[in-house]
Design a protein around this motif. Structure first.
Motif, PDB file in Angstrom:
ATOM      1  N   LYS A 185       0.844  -1.191   0.000  1.00 14.03           N
ATOM      2  CA  LYS A 185       0.000   0.000   0.000  1.00 14.03           C
ATOM      3  C   LYS A 185       0.884   1.248   0.000  1.00 14.03           C
ATOM      4  CE  LYS A 185      -3.862  -2.200   2.431  1.00 14.03           C
ATOM      5  NZ  LYS A 185      -4.757  -2.151   3.620  1.00 14.03           N
ATOM      6  N   TYR A 186       0.504   2.201  -0.810  1.00 16.56           N
ATOM      7  CA  TYR A 186       1.252   3.450  -0.919  1.00 16.56           C
ATOM      8  C   TYR A 186       0.383   4.581  -0.375  1.00 16.56           C
ATOM      9  CZ  TYR A 186       3.711   7.381  -3.062  1.00 16.56           C
ATOM     10  OH  TYR A 186       4.375   8.572  -3.281  1.00 16.56           O
ATOM     11  N   ASN A 187       0.884   5.253   0.643  1.00 20.67           N
ATOM     12  CA  ASN A 187       0.123   6.318   1.291  1.00 20.67           C
ATOM     13  C   ASN A 187       0.552   7.711   0.834  1.00 20.67           C
ATOM     14  OD1 ASN A 187      -1.397   4.505   2.960  1.00 20.67           O
ATOM     15  ND2 ASN A 187       0.463   4.225   4.198  1.00 20.67           N
ATOM     16  N   TYR A 188       1.188   7.775  -0.350  1.00 18.14           N
ATOM     17  CA  TYR A 188       1.628   9.037  -0.928  1.00 18.14           C
ATOM     18  C   TYR A 188       2.646   9.768  -0.044  1.00 18.14           C
ATOM     19  CZ  TYR A 188      -2.346   7.992  -3.878  1.00 18.14           C
ATOM     20  OH  TYR A 188      -3.229   7.355  -4.713  1.00 18.14           O
ATOM     21  N   SER A 189       3.428   8.988   0.656  1.00 16.95           N
ATOM     22  CA  SER A 189       4.511   9.546   1.473  1.00 16.95           C
ATOM     23  C   SER A 189       5.599   8.479   1.561  1.00 16.95           C
ATOM     24  CB  SER A 189       4.010   9.909   2.875  1.00 16.95           C
ATOM     25  OG  SER A 189       3.523   8.768   3.549  1.00 16.95           O
ATOM     26  N   PRO A 190       6.848   8.851   1.827  1.00 15.74           N
ATOM     27  CA  PRO A 190       7.931   7.869   1.890  1.00 15.74           C
ATOM     28  C   PRO A 190       7.616   6.748   2.883  1.00 15.74           C
ATOM     29  CG  PRO A 190       8.813  10.084   1.878  1.00 15.74           C
ATOM     30  CD  PRO A 190       7.329  10.231   2.029  1.00 15.74           C
ATOM     31  N   ASP A 191       7.941   5.520   2.480  1.00 13.60           N
ATOM     32  CA  ASP A 191       7.654   4.367   3.326  1.00 13.60           C
ATOM     33  C   ASP A 191       8.687   3.285   3.035  1.00 13.60           C
ATOM     34  OD1 ASP A 191       6.442   2.742   5.142  1.00 13.60           O
ATOM     35  OD2 ASP A 191       4.599   2.418   4.005  1.00 13.60           O
ATOM     36  N   VAL A 192       8.840   2.367   3.979  1.00 16.88           N
ATOM     37  CA  VAL A 192       9.773   1.257   3.808  1.00 16.88           C
ATOM     38  C   VAL A 192       9.013  -0.054   4.013  1.00 16.88           C
ATOM     39  CG1 VAL A 192      11.842   0.105   4.673  1.00 16.88           C
ATOM     40  CG2 VAL A 192      11.747   2.612   4.595  1.00 16.88           C
ATOM     41  N   ILE A 193       9.097  -0.940   3.018  1.00 17.61           N
ATOM     42  CA  ILE A 193       8.460  -2.261   3.087  1.00 17.61           C
ATOM     43  C   ILE A 193       9.542  -3.271   3.454  1.00 17.61           C
ATOM     44  CG2 ILE A 193       7.061  -3.958   1.883  1.00 17.61           C
ATOM     45  CD1 ILE A 193       5.777  -1.171   2.149  1.00 17.61           C
ATOM     46  N   PRO A 194       9.380  -4.000   4.548  1.00 18.08           N
ATOM     47  CA  PRO A 194      10.421  -4.932   4.994  1.00 18.08           C
ATOM     48  C   PRO A 194      10.747  -6.011   3.962  1.00 18.08           C
ATOM     49  CG  PRO A 194       8.759  -4.604   6.696  1.00 18.08           C
ATOM     50  CD  PRO A 194       8.211  -3.993   5.456  1.00 18.08           C
ATOM     51  N   GLU A 195      11.948  -6.523   4.028  1.00 12.95           N
ATOM     52  CA  GLU A 195      12.384  -7.633   3.183  1.00 12.95           C
ATOM     53  C   GLU A 195      11.496  -8.856   3.408  1.00 12.95           C
ATOM     54  OE1 GLU A 195      15.936 -10.610   3.969  1.00 12.95           O
ATOM     55  OE2 GLU A 195      16.714  -8.726   3.165  1.00 12.95           O
TER      56      GLU A 195
END
Length: 264
Positions: A185-195
């Motif tokens: 999911k992209y919340n229109y702000s920087p984010d990090v998705i775990p490995e």
């Protein structure tokens, strides 16, 4: 069928062909193509194309549920061309038998099913494939959004999907492992998705074709609706290879049949 075009006749009528050449009416015999008119080289090329197109068709059929129908118009021809090259390289001209190596299908690595929306232009991380005996692991590295993954305008959910198609080229059998998804999911702000790491069962001696697909969805009152279209559908092949070992016919006998086998 012949037709009148101004003061000239064009087309065919029975065994005659009518043409216009500059300001002249040309009439010639209609060419006849018979098995006897084909050269040995022509027959050989036709046979090679037939074998390759059947194998290519079976690859597409086995991967159909993850590729979907949203491929580009020239995809079939592009894949046929690659498979013809692969088979020609593996064919023993003296015996007419194919001898495949673990990397024989490397030409399909990175093959894009929709050239108008390549995965490489929408997903910038590099999944890592490792094989341990009868298991294929796909490690998806930590993802930094939005730098490493594009989202179309108005779309904020992507199902990053992976599947592994298995092909017993010896006995002419195939199957597709269940598709595995990672919802991002992209919340229109920087984010990090775990490995994350996904695991798939494979069979010794079989061709293994891993596919990545980016399926974008939107939430509606009836649930999630796929937003991909014929013009935007990123799907590509990752790391095709033939697993080490010898195929056990008993292990693949219940798979779907395919129009190719090295046993003839």
């Amino acid at each position: 069928m012949a037709r009148i075009d101004g003061k000239f006749i064009k087309g065919t009528a029975g065994s005659v062909v009518y043409k216009r050449y500059r300001d002249l009416q040309v009439v010639q015999s209609r060419p006849e193509f018979t098995p006897g008119s084909q050269t040995k080289e022509t027959k050989r090329a036709a046979a090679e194309f037939g074998v390759a197109s059947k194998l290519s068709m079976n690859i597409r059929r086995n991967l159909g549920s993850i590729v979907t129908d949203f491929f580009d118009g020239k995809m079939v021809n592009r894949m046929n061309s690659e498979v013809i090259y692969i088979l020609n390289q593996a064919l023993d001209a003296q015996t007419g038998i194919y001898h495949f190596k673990p990397d024989s299908f490397n030409r399909l690595n990175g093959f894009e099913f929709n050239i108008n929306s390549p995965v490489r232009d929408n997903f910038f991380a590099q999944p890592q494939l490792t094989v341990t005996e009868t298991t294929l692991n796909i490690k998806i590295p930590e993802l930094h959004l939005p730098q490493e993954m594009k989202f179309p305008k108005d779309e904020s959910l992507c199902k990053l999907s992976f599947a592994v198609g298995l092909f017993d080229l010896v006995h002419g059998r195939m199957k597709l492992n269940p598709i595995q998804n990672i919802e991002i999911k992209y919340n229109y702000s920087p984010d990090v998705i775990p490995e994350q790491t996904l695991s798939f069962d494979i069979e010794p001696g079989c061709l293994c074709i891993t596919v990545i697909s980016m399926q974008y969805c939107r939430n509606t009152f009836i649930g999630q609706v796929l937003a991909n279209t014929k013009s935007f559908n990123p799907v590509a092949i990752l790391g095709p290879f033939i697993a080490e070992g010898t195929v056990d016919q008993q292990s693949t006998k219940n798979w779907h049949s395919m129009d190719f086998s090295t046993e003839g």
